[in-house]
Design a protein around this motif. Structure first.
Motif, short mmCIF file in Angstrom:
data_model
loop_
_atom_site.label_atom_id
_atom_site.label_comp_id
_atom_site.label_asym_id
_atom_site.label_seq_id
_atom_site.Cartn_x
_atom_site.Cartn_y
_atom_site.Cartn_z
N LYS A 72 2.35 5.50 -9.59
CA LYS A 72 1.30 6.24 -10.29
C LYS A 72 1.44 7.72 -9.94
O LYS A 72 2.08 8.07 -8.97
N LYS A 92 6.36 9.47 -0.18
CA LYS A 92 6.92 8.11 -0.07
C LYS A 92 7.67 7.94 1.25
O LYS A 92 8.48 8.78 1.63
N GLY A 124 1.85 2.49 -3.15
CA GLY A 124 0.78 2.97 -4.03
C GLY A 124 -0.11 1.88 -4.60
O GLY A 124 -0.92 2.15 -5.48
N VAL A 125 0.04 0.66 -4.11
CA VAL A 125 -0.77 -0.44 -4.64
C VAL A 125 -2.14 -0.41 -3.98
O VAL A 125 -2.25 -0.31 -2.76
N VAL A 128 -3.99 4.86 2.28
CA VAL A 128 -2.53 4.77 2.20
C VAL A 128 -2.04 4.85 0.75
O VAL A 128 -1.11 5.59 0.42
N ASP A 129 -2.69 4.11 -0.14
CA ASP A 129 -2.23 4.09 -1.53
C ASP A 129 -2.52 5.42 -2.23
O ASP A 129 -1.73 5.88 -3.05
N SER A 150 0.83 -1.22 0.00
CA SER A 150 0.00 0.00 0.00
C SER A 150 0.86 1.25 0.00
O SER A 150 0.57 2.22 -0.69
N LEU A 151 1.94 1.21 0.79
CA LEU A 151 2.82 2.38 0.88
C LEU A 151 3.50 2.68 -0.46
O LEU A 151 3.97 3.78 -0.69
N SER A 199 0.22 7.75 -1.15
CA SER A 199 1.46 7.36 -1.85
C SER A 199 1.44 7.85 -3.30
O SER A 199 2.45 8.31 -3.82
N ASN A 200 0.28 7.73 -3.93
CA ASN A 200 0.19 8.12 -5.34
C ASN A 200 0.21 9.63 -5.54
O ASN A 200 0.27 10.11 -6.67
#
Lengths: 293, 238
Positions: free
Chosen positions: B107, B81, A188-189, B72-73, A185-186, B76-77
């Motif tokens: 992404k 990071k 970006g998944v 969370v994702d 997840s971290l 991150s996107n």
């Protein structure tokens, strides 16, 4: 003294049983390996696949290959509904494992009854596709071509899974998420979406397994129950979450069932459980132990 | 406009209240150190930014956009990071696969070239085919930074990057991080190794028991031995 000919015949039968058991167990193993969900309903999904194939072949469509595709699609969609509608609600609960087990067990009961309502309680049977309607003979033994074909399918599926895991980003995601979903997840998944995809693939594999097994098995509403127990034995022997282990486990169980039956009636059904107990006592992580996933 | 702004942030693990009305601000291309004793709430602060804490309240803005309710994702996107304290290298993936996974999961921006990471971290070049689980602590830390960097971060969060590393590796890492922070990237770093953090950073926040205790420039902090002793239990070498 057991006749060597009978032993060889039973080995061939065992390989055939192992091949379709692999097609059942691999989806179970995939879903457990990535989602951590022990999907009791996997067996009934397999049974639905078998019914969809039989129905398609015996309907106006009359084509086995369309039946296989239909089984994958129908069971995949059912998997989508089960994961997104129900299992997803349980992730992260304190008693997550128990709740998932109870939920998927509820689906076993519900789906089995739905099968009875739609298809009746009787036994359905179908023939292998005409293209495999011959037997292959060698050294005094003969084996139906369809059985050889299903063995080839199991090797192809195993190969395709290994190649996908090793060379594609989806494969790397599956391997990474099965060891650390939060880190994925971290990066970006979208982990919930990945889980849904994996569950649908697992379900579709059960459907395909059911379709390919239909010409080798009597198709009854209780088919799912028998199969899920064997599939669980296989993934525990092979190592939960290990795909190579599942492959080895499926063929071992197939061989034990077939060769074991030479010694005494019913012994074949017993051997896999003895092996299960032995593995749990001596090597609880399984023969391969999740090494690659 | 700040790149990152935290205002009145409270963080919780279950019933434990960890962060109290925390404020923090990091400007574009700035390197900011988040200092404090073990258990002061540094890692929790980073987790509240990345969304990995179970419950957070308050305003967390990244480039003017509230991210406090994002997953969370999603965060991150937006090119935020984290290099986590535990490194969290995927153990069954090789070094190269860890980097490929990160690149292909990127992404919101163009990822950087994986080969470029091997130029920055030469130590990883010889380890391409080694599984994550077979790496030393220092190698894992290099890979963890490289894995974040390949996603071309806008804001890089470094959580205790030197923890548990041999002094010679810490020196290597410091050199590499100095190069990285001189590029077009904003950094928030937590460290127990105060000297390491002071070398890299321009400003610092000190937190104590989940609350703001002090903030200012590194030069100011170097003159305040009282703070260093009180909150960080260290004397800083001149």
């Amino acid at each position: 003294m057991v006749d060597a000919g009978i032993v060889i015949e039973q080995i061939i039968t065992g390989l055939s049983i192992g091949s379709w058991l692999f097609l059942v167990a691999i989806g179970l193993s995939l879903v457990f390996g990535v989602l951590g969900v022990l999907n009791f309903a996997h067996g009934v999904l397999f049974a639905i696949g078998a019914y969809v194939a039989v129905t398609t072949v015996q309907s106006a469509v009359g084509n086995f290959w369309i039946g296989v595709v239909a089984a994958a699609v129908v069971v995949g969609v059912i998997g989508l509904v089960i994961e997104m509608g129900f299992i997803r609600q349980l992730y992260g609960r304190a008693e997550e494992d128990l709740d998932q087990l109870l939920l998927t067990f509820a689906f076993v009961l519900i789906i089995e009854d739905i099968i009875r309502i739609i298809f009746g309680s009787g036994t359905r049977q179908m023939s292998p596709p005409a293209v495999f309607g011959f037997t292959v003979s060698a050294a005094g033994f003969s084996i139906p071509a369809y059985r050889l074909f299903v063995i080839a399918v199991s090797f192809t599926v195993m190969g395709a899974i290994l190649v996908t895991l090793k060379t594609t980003n989806f494969g790397r995601l599956v391997r990474a998420t099965s060891s650390d979903r939060d880190m994925a997840s971290l990066l970006g998944v979208n982990v919930p979406r990945l889980y849904t995809m994996v569950f649908v693939i697992g379900a579709a594999l059960a459907g395909i397994g059911g379709a390919f097994a239909a010409p080798l098995q009597s198709v009854t509403p209780a088919l799912g129950e028998t199969v899920i127990i064997e599939a669980f034995v296989i993934v525990v022997i092979g190592g939960l979450g290990s795909f190579v282990g599942t492959f080895i486990g499926a063929y071992l169980v197939g061989l034990m069932i077939a060769v074991g039956s030479i010694f005494a009636a019913g012994a074949g059904e017993l051997f896999p459980f003895i092996a299960l107990i032995a593995v749990l006592l001596l090597k609880p992580e399984g023969l391969v132990g999740g090494a690659e996933a | 406009m700040s790149t990152l702004e935290l205002e009145d942030v409270n963080g919780y693990y279950g019933n434990s209240h960890i962060l109290y009305d925390l404020d923090l601000q990091v400007d574009q291309n700035e390197v900011v150190a988040l200092l404090g004793r073990n258990g002061a709430g540094k890692t929790t602060t980073l987790r509240s930014i990345t969304g990995t804490i179970p419950r957070r309240e308050g305003r967390i803005e990244f480039r003017g956009e509230n991210i406090a309710d994002d997953s969370v994702d999603e965060i991150s996107n937006k090119r935020v990071k984290l290099v986590p304290e535990e490194r969290r290298i995927f153990p069954t993936l090789t070094v190269h696969e860890n980097l490929l996974l990160s690149r292909d999961s990127c992404k919101g921006t163009e990822p950087r070239d994986v080969e470029e990471m091997y130029d920055i971290f030469p130590i990883l070049d010889d380890l391409r085919e080694n599984n994550g689980r077979n790496l030393s602590g220092g190698e894992q830390q290099m890979l963890s930074v490289a894995r974040a960097l390949v996603q071309n971060p806008d804001l890089l969060l470094l959580d205790e990057p030197t923890e548990g590393l041999a002094p010679v590796i810490v020196d290597d890492l410091e050199e590499i991080l100095e190069d990285i922070v001189s590029e077009d990237v904003t950094v928030l770093i937590t460290e127990q190794n105060v000297e390491f953090a002071l070398e890299l950073s321009e400003r610092a926040y000190i937190i104590e028991s989940g609350e703001n205790a002090w903030d200012g420039t590194i030069d100011e902090l170097r003159d305040r031995e009282d703070l260093l002793e009180k909150y960080l239990s260290v004397g800083v070498e001149e």
